[in-house]
Design a protein around this motif. Structure first.
Motif, PDB file in Angstrom:
ATOM      1  N   GLU A 317       0.851  -1.196   0.000  1.00  8.85           N
ATOM      2  CA  GLU A 317       0.000   0.000   0.000  1.00  8.85           C
ATOM      3  C   GLU A 317       0.879   1.235   0.000  1.00  8.85           C
ATOM      4  OE1 GLU A 317      -3.665   2.054   2.519  1.00  8.85           O
ATOM      5  OE2 GLU A 317      -3.292  -0.087   2.653  1.00  8.85           O
ATOM      6  N   THR A 318       0.934   1.895  -1.123  1.00  7.72           N
ATOM      7  CA  THR A 318       1.675   3.149  -1.207  1.00  7.72           C
ATOM      8  C   THR A 318       0.828   4.281  -0.631  1.00  7.72           C
ATOM      9  OG1 THR A 318       0.848   3.572  -3.439  1.00  7.72           O
ATOM     10  CG2 THR A 318       2.944   2.374  -3.238  1.00  7.72           C
ATOM     11  N   THR A 319       1.411   5.453  -0.569  1.00  5.93           N
ATOM     12  CA  THR A 319       0.694   6.613  -0.051  1.00  5.93           C
ATOM     13  C   THR A 319       0.764   7.750  -1.060  1.00  5.93           C
ATOM     14  OG1 THR A 319       2.702   7.296   1.122  1.00  5.93           O
ATOM     15  CG2 THR A 319       1.080   6.074   2.379  1.00  5.93           C
ATOM     16  N   VAL A 320      -0.181   8.655  -0.938  1.00 10.06           N
ATOM     17  CA  VAL A 320      -0.202   9.865  -1.759  1.00 10.06           C
ATOM     18  C   VAL A 320      -0.305  11.056  -0.818  1.00 10.06           C
ATOM     19  CG1 VAL A 320      -1.461  11.202  -3.474  1.00 10.06           C
ATOM     20  CG2 VAL A 320      -1.279   8.715  -3.728  1.00 10.06           C
ATOM     21  N   THR A 321       0.706  11.883  -0.816  1.00 12.17           N
ATOM     22  CA  THR A 321       0.620  13.144  -0.085  1.00 12.17           C
ATOM     23  C   THR A 321      -0.074  14.140  -1.003  1.00 12.17           C
ATOM     24  OG1 THR A 321       2.666  12.658   1.116  1.00 12.17           O
ATOM     25  CG2 THR A 321       1.915  14.945   1.111  1.00 12.17           C
ATOM     26  N   VAL A 322      -1.293  14.491  -0.656  1.00 13.35           N
ATOM     27  CA  VAL A 322      -2.132  15.295  -1.549  1.00 13.35           C
ATOM     28  C   VAL A 322      -1.695  16.754  -1.509  1.00 13.35           C
ATOM     29  CG1 VAL A 322      -4.469  16.065  -2.049  1.00 13.35           C
ATOM     30  CG2 VAL A 322      -4.064  13.717  -1.256  1.00 13.35           C
ATOM     31  N   ARG A 323      -1.323  17.255  -2.679  1.00 13.24           N
ATOM     32  CA  ARG A 323      -0.955  18.669  -2.811  1.00 13.24           C
ATOM     33  C   ARG A 323      -1.810  19.369  -3.868  1.00 13.24           C
ATOM     34  NH1 ARG A 323       3.913  15.761  -2.362  1.00 13.24           N
ATOM     35  NH2 ARG A 323       5.116  16.286  -0.494  1.00 13.24           N
ATOM     36  N   GLY A 324      -2.402  18.586  -4.765  1.00 13.44           N
ATOM     37  CA  GLY A 324      -3.207  19.160  -5.831  1.00 13.44           C
ATOM     38  C   GLY A 324      -4.701  19.048  -5.553  1.00 13.44           C
ATOM     39  N   GLN A 325      -5.476  19.325  -6.584  1.00 12.30           N
ATOM     40  CA  GLN A 325      -6.937  19.323  -6.466  1.00 12.30           C
ATOM     41  C   GLN A 325      -7.564  18.199  -7.277  1.00 12.30           C
ATOM     42  OE1 GLN A 325      -8.414  21.542  -4.354  1.00 12.30           O
ATOM     43  NE2 GLN A 325      -6.300  22.112  -3.895  1.00 12.30           N
ATOM     44  N   GLY A 326      -6.762  17.233  -7.742  1.00 15.28           N
ATOM     45  CA  GLY A 326      -7.269  16.163  -8.593  1.00 15.28           C
ATOM     46  C   GLY A 326      -8.023  15.098  -7.834  1.00 15.28           C
ATOM     47  N   ARG A 327      -8.347  14.011  -8.537  1.00 13.14           N
ATOM     48  CA  ARG A 327      -9.206  12.973  -7.985  1.00 13.14           C
ATOM     49  C   ARG A 327      -8.427  11.833  -7.338  1.00 13.14           C
ATOM     50  NH1 ARG A 327     -12.181  11.816 -13.289  1.00 13.14           N
ATOM     51  NH2 ARG A 327     -12.978  10.005 -12.154  1.00 13.14           N
ATOM     52  N   GLY A 328      -7.107  11.966  -7.295  1.00 14.58           N
ATOM     53  CA  GLY A 328      -6.307  11.068  -6.478  1.00 14.58           C
ATOM     54  C   GLY A 328      -6.252   9.636  -6.948  1.00 14.58           C
ATOM     55  N   GLY A 329      -6.010   8.722  -5.977  1.00 13.92           N
ATOM     56  CA  GLY A 329      -5.871   7.296  -6.228  1.00 13.92           C
ATOM     57  C   GLY A 329      -4.410   6.895  -6.266  1.00 13.92           C
ATOM     58  N   ARG A 330      -3.982   6.052  -5.310  1.00 16.66           N
ATOM     59  CA  ARG A 330      -2.551   5.732  -5.230  1.00 16.66           C
ATOM     60  C   ARG A 330      -2.097   4.846  -6.390  1.00 16.66           C
ATOM     61  NH1 ARG A 330      -4.992   3.002  -0.727  1.00 16.66           N
ATOM     62  NH2 ARG A 330      -4.977   0.745  -1.016  1.00 16.66           N
ATOM     63  N   ASN A 331      -2.966   3.976  -6.898  1.00 18.36           N
ATOM     64  CA  ASN A 331      -2.564   3.114  -8.007  1.00 18.36           C
ATOM     65  C   ASN A 331      -2.421   3.899  -9.301  1.00 18.36           C
ATOM     66  OD1 ASN A 331      -2.484   0.181  -7.050  1.00 18.36           O
ATOM     67  ND2 ASN A 331      -4.385   0.944  -6.147  1.00 18.36           N
ATOM     68  N   VAL A 332      -3.331   4.812  -9.553  1.00 18.69           N
ATOM     69  CA  VAL A 332      -3.209   5.624 -10.769  1.00 18.69           C
ATOM     70  C   VAL A 332      -2.069   6.627 -10.652  1.00 18.69           C
ATOM     71  CG1 VAL A 332      -5.546   5.294 -11.633  1.00 18.69           C
ATOM     72  CG2 VAL A 332      -5.113   7.103  -9.957  1.00 18.69           C
ATOM     73  N   GLU A 333      -1.777   7.089  -9.439  1.00 15.92           N
ATOM     74  CA  GLU A 333      -0.620   7.966  -9.259  1.00 15.92           C
ATOM     75  C   GLU A 333       0.672   7.194  -9.539  1.00 15.92           C
ATOM     76  OE1 GLU A 333       1.102  11.400  -6.367  1.00 15.92           O
ATOM     77  OE2 GLU A 333      -0.926  11.251  -7.121  1.00 15.92           O
ATOM     78  N   PHE A 334       0.739   5.960  -9.034  1.00 13.62           N
ATOM     79  CA  PHE A 334       1.877   5.084  -9.340  1.00 13.62           C
ATOM     80  C   PHE A 334       2.044   4.924 -10.841  1.00 13.62           C
ATOM     81  CE2 PHE A 334       2.737   0.751 -10.793  1.00 13.62           C
ATOM     82  CZ  PHE A 334       4.044   0.547 -10.350  1.00 13.62           C
ATOM     83  N   LEU A 335       0.968   4.612 -11.537  1.00 12.61           N
ATOM     84  CA  LEU A 335       1.037   4.357 -12.976  1.00 12.61           C
ATOM     85  C   LEU A 335       1.411   5.594 -13.777  1.00 12.61           C
ATOM     86  CD1 LEU A 335      -2.002   2.030 -13.737  1.00 12.61           C
ATOM     87  CD2 LEU A 335       0.409   1.487 -14.061  1.00 12.61           C
ATOM     88  N   LEU A 336       0.870   6.736 -13.408  1.00 10.70           N
ATOM     89  CA  LEU A 336       1.178   7.966 -14.135  1.00 10.70           C
ATOM     90  C   LEU A 336       2.652   8.320 -13.973  1.00 10.70           C
ATOM     91  CD1 LEU A 336       0.423  10.377 -15.812  1.00 10.70           C
ATOM     92  CD2 LEU A 336      -0.615  11.433 -13.794  1.00 10.70           C
ATOM     93  N   SER A 337       3.163   8.188 -12.757  1.00 13.03           N
ATOM     94  CA  SER A 337       4.585   8.436 -12.529  1.00 13.03           C
ATOM     95  C   SER A 337       5.439   7.439 -13.304  1.00 13.03           C
ATOM     96  CB  SER A 337       4.885   8.333 -11.027  1.00 13.03           C
ATOM     97  OG  SER A 337       6.260   8.446 -10.769  1.00 13.03           O
ATOM     98  N   CYS A 338       4.997   6.192 -13.314  1.00  9.87           N
ATOM     99  CA  CYS A 338       5.715   5.140 -14.036  1.00  9.87           C
ATOM    100  C   CYS A 338       5.742   5.447 -15.541  1.00  9.87           C
ATOM    101  CB  CYS A 338       5.036   3.800 -13.761  1.00  9.87           C
ATOM    102  SG  CYS A 338       5.946   2.359 -14.326  1.00  9.87           S
ATOM    103  N   ALA A 339       4.610   5.819 -16.096  1.00 13.81           N
ATOM    104  CA  ALA A 339       4.532   6.126 -17.525  1.00 13.81           C
ATOM    105  C   ALA A 339       5.449   7.287 -17.894  1.00 13.81           C
ATOM    106  CB  ALA A 339       3.094   6.445 -17.921  1.00 13.81           C
ATOM    107  N   ILE A 340       5.493   8.314 -17.054  1.00 13.55           N
ATOM    108  CA  ILE A 340       6.362   9.466 -17.322  1.00 13.55           C
ATOM    109  C   ILE A 340       7.828   9.030 -17.323  1.00 13.55           C
ATOM    110  CG2 ILE A 340       7.178  11.669 -16.386  1.00 13.55           C
ATOM    111  CD1 ILE A 340       4.253  12.109 -15.388  1.00 13.55           C
ATOM    112  N   ALA A 341       8.188   8.162 -16.374  1.00 13.82           N
ATOM    113  CA  ALA A 341       9.574   7.684 -16.301  1.00 13.82           C
ATOM    114  C   ALA A 341       9.927   6.777 -17.474  1.00 13.82           C
ATOM    115  CB  ALA A 341       9.793   6.950 -14.980  1.00 13.82           C
TER     116      ALA A 341
END
Length: 423
Positions: A317-341
């Motif tokens: 279980e990863t975590t998301v430190t929320v700084r923005g106004q988006g709809r969140g989700g730790r799995n989609v945050e993982f994937l978006l970061s992964c795709a960018i990398a």
């Protein structure tokens, strides 16, 4: 069927196998206790608790009564066990009422009675019975603050245990002198029973001082009267060795590791070598995404540390430190970061999702990535790094049509992540 469709179908089958391995119909029956001399009372809470209750009813030959709390939309028909739906991840009055009634159900039991407690992930929010001096509104505030703080699940549950009248072993203590058998479906890294639904039937060695340290560490702003429950020690949990827990036992019936092993079998059957990197990976979702991308790139380009074709599997279980106004989700945050990398690297595909079907607070399990993810995003006018900075993984993948939607899965063994490298 083009190559990308083939890879997506394989990832989908792996995800489905992970979820199937943790289905209560499969894992509850072998763990049921023997019939007691007295009554069997079934209680419980979590996203899988209703389906667990149905499995008990279908496999228990004698009389029973009970009450369990599950998430809205996760109820299933039961004949003898009452199913109450409540809110997750922020608690509500329905959960509060269910927690009070659950304590009433186990009051005045005898040593001949057995309490069967069905616990799965989500129970912390579904049994929100505050300690004296704390209101439901306070609990809602605490929960929301914890969810956005960046604290790990273990740290969040430590705080919750010490602000509760039912967690941290208190529910088992209320059942004394009856026997208590707890069936656990783990959704936490390391499978620590204290952290699954904040351990309502588990002795807890952590202290109010530990909870205060966590609040200070993450600079969580809480009302003074809530902090006073911790400072005074009034929120202290039931400790291991307490005589009221002498007849309480725990049976772990499904875990993230079991789910990953089921997915690995699917991959192996297709000639893809599976590598389970860990079932309890924690940390910021975007950081884990970068690291996993780096491993995938090295495998694809150099055949190190794994030859291709292979799939990198992980849970936790990863975590998301929320700084923005988006709809969140730790799995989609993982994937978006992964795709960018990955920057569109050929031959690398991925899927990440929550096995309960809900990533964050969205009725979306997760998403897919493929070599063309970033190119299609630009075509849609999306700026991937801006979406990541805004914690808007769900908005990003939904715009691409790449969300993974399962509906309620009726189980929960935490996150599933798979990076498939085929070149």
């Amino acid at each position: 069927m083009n190559e990308q469709t083939i890879e997506r179908a394989l990832l989908q089958r792996m995800f489905e196998a992970a979820i199937a391995a943790a289905q209560p119909a499969l894992c509850v029956p072998p763990a049921l206790p023997e019939a007691p001399k007295g009554r069997l009372i079934v209680i419980g809470a979590g996203k899988a608790s209703a389906e667990m209750a149905r499995a008990v009813e279908r496999n228990w030959p004698g009389p029973l009564t009970g009450l369990v709390a599950t998430r809205y939309g996760y109820a299933v028909p039961c004949e003898r066990i009452e199913i109450v739906e409540a809110s997750h991840p922020v608690p509500d009055a329905a959960g509060l009422s269910a927690a009070r009634r659950m304590l009433d159900r186990v009051h005045g039991l005898s040593a001949d009675d057995t309490v069967l407690c069905l616990i799965s992930g989500g129970g912390s929010s579904l049994l929100p019975l505050p300690a004296d001096g704390i209101s439901l509104e306070d609990k809602q505030l605490v929960n929301q603050a914890l969810l956005t703080s960046g604290a790990s699940i273990g740290e969040m549950n430590c705080v919750r245990r010490h602000l509760s009248a039912i967690k941290g072993g208190r529910l088992a203590a209320a059942c004394h002198p009856a026997r208590v058998v707890t069936l656990l479906i783990s959704d936490v890294p390391g499978d620590d029973p204290r952290d699954i639904a904040s351990g309502p039937t588990i002795g807890d060695a952590s202290t109010c001082a530990d909870a205060l340290d966590i609040i200070r560490r993450y600079r969580i702003a809480l009302p003074e009267h809530v902090l006073e429950v911790l400072r005074s020690g009034r929120g202290e949990s039931i400790k291991p060795g307490d005589p009221r827990l002498a007849r309480a036992e725990v049976r772990m019936i499904a875990t993230p590791q079991m789910a990953l092993e089921a997915a690995a079998q699917v991959a192996a059957a297709e000639g893809v070598t599976p590598h389970i990197l860990g079932d309890s990976i924690e940390g910021e979702a975007r950081d884990v995404g970068k690291v996993m991308a780096g491993i995938a790139l090295q495998a694809g380009r150099r055949g190190q540390p794994f030859a291709t074709p292979c799939v990198l599997l992980s849970g936790g279980e990863t975590t998301v430190t929320v700084r923005g106004q988006g709809r969140g989700g730790r799995n989609v945050e993982f994937l978006l970061s992964c795709a960018i990398a990955l920057q569109g690297e050929a031959g690398i595909h991925g899927l990440a999702g929550d096995t309960d079907g809900v990533d964050g607070q969205e009725e979306i399990a997760g998403a897919w990535i493929a070599p063309d993810t970033l190119a299609r995003a630009w075509e849609h006018g999306l700026r991937p790094r801006d979406s990541l900075d805004n914690n808007d993984g769900h908005g990003f993948f939904q715009a691409l049509g790449d969300s993974v939607v399962t509906g309620p899965t009726l189980t929960n063994v935490n996150d599933f992540r798979a990076l498939l490298i085929v070149r």
